[in-house]
Design a protein around this motif. Structure first.
Motif, PDB file in Angstrom:
ATOM      1  N   ASN A 327       0.935  -0.996   0.031  1.00 40.40           N
ATOM      2  CA  ASN A 327       0.021   0.205   0.077  1.00 40.40           C
ATOM      3  C   ASN A 327       0.769   1.002  -0.023  1.00 40.40           C
ATOM      4  N   PRO A 328       0.337   2.306  -0.126  1.00 39.55           N
ATOM      5  CA  PRO A 328       1.372   3.532  -0.244  1.00 39.55           C
ATOM      6  C   PRO A 328       2.221   3.727   0.879  1.00 39.55           C
ATOM      7  N   PRO A 364      -5.864   5.720  -8.868  1.00 43.37           N
ATOM      8  CA  PRO A 364      -4.967   6.550  -9.812  1.00 43.37           C
ATOM      9  C   PRO A 364      -3.962   7.310  -9.160  1.00 43.37           C
ATOM     10  N   GLN A 365      -4.843   8.378  -8.357  1.00 50.21           N
ATOM     11  CA  GLN A 365      -4.121   9.186  -7.625  1.00 50.21           C
ATOM     12  C   GLN A 365      -2.875   8.970  -6.604  1.00 50.21           C
ATOM     13  N   LEU A 366      -3.062   7.570  -5.732  1.00 48.40           N
ATOM     14  CA  LEU A 366      -2.349   7.337  -4.975  1.00 48.40           C
ATOM     15  C   LEU A 366      -1.066   6.834  -5.471  1.00 48.40           C
ATOM     16  N   HIS A 367      -1.172   5.900  -6.895  1.00 49.01           N
ATOM     17  CA  HIS A 367      -0.048   5.536  -7.376  1.00 49.01           C
ATOM     18  C   HIS A 367       0.811   6.726  -7.971  1.00 49.01           C
ATOM     19  N   ILE A 389      -0.512   0.911 -11.958  1.00 44.97           N
ATOM     20  CA  ILE A 389       0.595   1.825 -11.853  1.00 44.97           C
ATOM     21  C   ILE A 389       0.857   2.740 -12.948  1.00 44.97           C
ATOM     22  N   GLU A 390       0.021   2.616 -13.900  1.00 45.05           N
ATOM     23  CA  GLU A 390       0.386   3.436 -15.188  1.00 45.05           C
ATOM     24  C   GLU A 390       0.401   4.831 -14.645  1.00 45.05           C
ATOM     25  N   PRO A 391      -0.504   5.340 -13.849  1.00 46.76           N
ATOM     26  CA  PRO A 391      -0.354   6.843 -13.696  1.00 46.76           C
ATOM     27  C   PRO A 391       1.246   7.133 -13.057  1.00 46.76           C
TER      28      PRO A 391
END
Length: 452
Positions: A327-328, A364-367, A389-391
Motif C-alpha cells: 500500500n502507499p 490512480p491518485q495514490l499511485h 501503476i500506469e499513472p
C-alpha cells in the motif's frame, strides 16, 4: 486439542442427539479433507465448493465425526452454521485453557510484529502464534484450536477486509493486550477513507479483558475512537514509548528505546522495523520477559516468508524483497530504506514496483503520488509493472531520464511478467542492488524465483 465429542456437541448447541455416540477424545479439527488424520473432526465450510461434498472423503481419511448443516450418513453434529459453530468452539477453548492472548492488527507490520513478539515470549513461556496469514474469521479460530496443549501465550494476528471483522475476532479472542501497528491505506476499496480504516482497527479493544491494555501509534486519526476506560500506551516520537537512538545498516538495525537499558539489534533492514521491534519488546516487558531475553530474541529473529529480506540473485546481485503486500505507506517506507543504502562499488540501484491493490477510486491518485518517494539521483533504473501503476509511469517520465524507466503491462489481455524477467536477467549485474515491491497478487515472487 483437548476436547471430547459430547463436550463439543454441548458447546456448539448440537441439534441432534449424540448420546449413542461414544464420548471420544478428539484430536484436531480440519476444514481441508486432505489434512484429516485418524481421530479428527471435519469442518465442512461453504466457499467455492461446499465442504459438505467432502464429508465421505474426510471419513475415508480417518475422521470420527463431522460438523454439518444437514443430516448425513456419518457420525455428525448438526448445527445451523458450521463457520459460526467453529468460532463458538474457539472462544470456548480459549476460556477453557485460560491462555493469555496478545492480539495484533495494523495496515502494515502486523505479521512482523507478531513474529517478533512470539519469539520474545517463547524465551520464557510456551508460546504459539498465527501461522502464515491465518488471520481472518476462519484462520483465527483454526489457530486457536491448533495451539499445542499447555500453551501459555497466544499471539494472534487479526486482519481486516470489511468493517466489523476486527470486532468479531476481538470478541472471540478476548485479548489481554491489543496492538495496532499502523493505520495505512490497506483496503481503501472497501472502507473509503483512512478514517474508516482507523475506526475498524480500533474495534480490537471490543474484546479486551478487564484490566487489558491497548498499544497504539501516536496517530491523531485514531483519537476519536480510543476507549475511555482502558489502559492505553501510545508509541512514536515523544510518546509513552519511543526509539531514542537508531543506526541503520544495509541488513540490520541497532537502536535503544526509552523503557529498556539494553541496546537492541535486529538482523533486518527498514527503520519501520525498529518500531515493530520496539512494540514487540514492550509486549515482552509487560509479560515479564527479561531484558536479556528480549535482546537475544530480537537478535535471532526468524520472520514469516516474503516479508522484508535480503536475497542473492544467481549472479550475486543483492535483492531486497518485500513482495507479500503493498500500500502507499508500505511502499514509501521500503523505498526510503532502499534509497538510503549506499550503492555497491560499480553497481546500479534498480527498483521494480508493481500495482498496489484494493485502493478503490483513489488508486490512480495514490499511485501517481508515489513519484514523491522516488529519487532519480538514487535510482538508476525504475521498472513498473501492472495496470493501476500506469499513472506513476506517466509521472516518472517528468522526473527520470527516458531510458531509466521501463513499463510492463498487466491487465485482462496482456501480462508482461515474463518479458520483465527477461529484461531483468539481461540487465542485472553482480554488483547491482534490486528492490521488488508490490501486492501479493502481482506475483513478484515469480521474479525472485527466476532471478535466484
Amino acid at each position: 486439542m483437548n476436547l471430547t465429542l459430547h463436550e463439543l456437541a454441548r458447546v456448539v448447541s448440537a441439534q441432534n442427539d449424540l448420546s449413542a455416540y461414544p464420548n471420544l477424545i478428539l484430536k484436531n479439527i480440519e476444514f481441508d479433507s486432505r489434512l484429516i488424520q485418524d481421530g479428527d473432526i471435519f469442518l465442512p465450510l461453504k466457499g467455492a465448493r461446499d465442504g459438505h461434498e467432502f464429508i465421505p472423503t474426510a471419513f475415508d481419511k480417518g475422521a470420527v465425526v463431522t460438523l454439518s448443516e444437514k443430516k448425513v450418513a456419518f457420525p455428525h453434529i448438526l448445527v445451523t452454521n458450521t463457520e459460526q459453530a467453529f468460532q463458538v468452539l474457539a472462544a470456548y477453548y480459549l476460556e477453557k485453557t485460560k491462555v493469555d492472548v496478545i492480539a495484533i492488527t495494523g495496515s502494515n507490520g502486523k505479521t512482523t510484529t507478531k513474529d517478533m513478539a512470539a519469539q520474545i515470549l517463547e524465551t520464557t513461556y510456551k508460546t504459539y502464534k498465527t501461522q502464515g496469514n491465518y488471520n481472518n474469521q476462519i484462520g483465527l479460530p483454526y489457530t486457536v484450536l491448533h495451539m499445542p496443549e499447555g500453551t501459555q501465550k497466544l499471539v494472534l494476528e487479526m486482519g481486516q477486509d470489511h468493517m466489523g471483522d476486527i470486532h468479531l475476532l476481538s470478541t472471540l479472542a478476548k485479548p489481554k493486550l491489543a496492538v495496532i501497528t499502523l493505520i495505512g491505506e490497506s483496503h481503501l476499496e472497501f472502507f473509503g477513507t483512512r478514517d474508516k480504516i482507523a475506526e475498524g482497527k480500533l474495534q480490537i479493544v471490543d474484546g479486551l479483558v478487564p484490566g487489558g491494555e491497548l498499544i497504539a501509534p501516536a496517530d491523531k486519526i485514531i483519537n476519536a475512537y480510543l476507549p475511555e476506560n482502558q489502559k492505553i500506551t501510545r508509541f512514536g516520537a515523544d510518546s509513552d514509548i519511543h526509539i531514542v537512538d537508531l543506526y541503520e545498516y544495509k541488513d540490520a538495525l541497532r537502536f535503544t528505546v526509552n523503557f529498556l537499558d539494553e541496546q537492541l539489534m535486529i538482523p533486518i533492514p527498514g527503520k519501520f522495523n525498529a518500531t515493530n521491534a520496539m512494540v514487540a519488546a514492550y509486549i515482552g516487558m509487560l509479560e515479564g520477559v527479561s531484558p536479556e531475553n528480549i535482546k537475544r530474541a530480537l537478535a535471532d529473529l526468524s520472520l514469516t516468508k516474503n516479508r522484508v529480506e535480503w536475497l542473492k540473485s544467481s549472479n550475486g546481485a543483492d535483492i531486497l524483497s518485500d513482495v507479500y503486500n503493498a500500500n502507499p505507506t508500505a511502499m514509501r517506507l521500503i523505498l526510503e530504506t532502499f534509497q538510503t543504502i549506499d550503492r555497491n562499488p560499480d553497481g546500479k540501484k534498480i527498483a521494480v514496483l508493481a500495482d498496489m491493490k484494493e485502493l478503490g477510486e483513489q488508486s490512480p491518485q495514490l499511485h501517481a503520488q508515489m513519484i514523491t518517494a522516488l529519487d532519480p539521483q538514487k535510482l538508476d533504473l525504475l521498472y513498473l509493472y501492472g495496470e493501476e501503476i500506469e499513472p506513476l509511469a506517466s509521472a516518472a517520465k517528468t522526473v527520470f531520464e527516458p531510458d531509466a524507466i521501463k513499463y510492463f503491462r498487466k491487465d485482462n489481455e496482456t501480462d508482461d511478467l515474463d518479458e520483465l524477467l527477461k529484461d531483468l536477467l539481461n540487465t542485472l549485474a553482480p554488483q547491482d542492488q534490486l528492490l521488488l515491491k508490490g501486492s501479493n497478487s502481482m506475483k513478484l515472487s515469480a521474479l525472485i524465483e527466476g532471478l535466484c
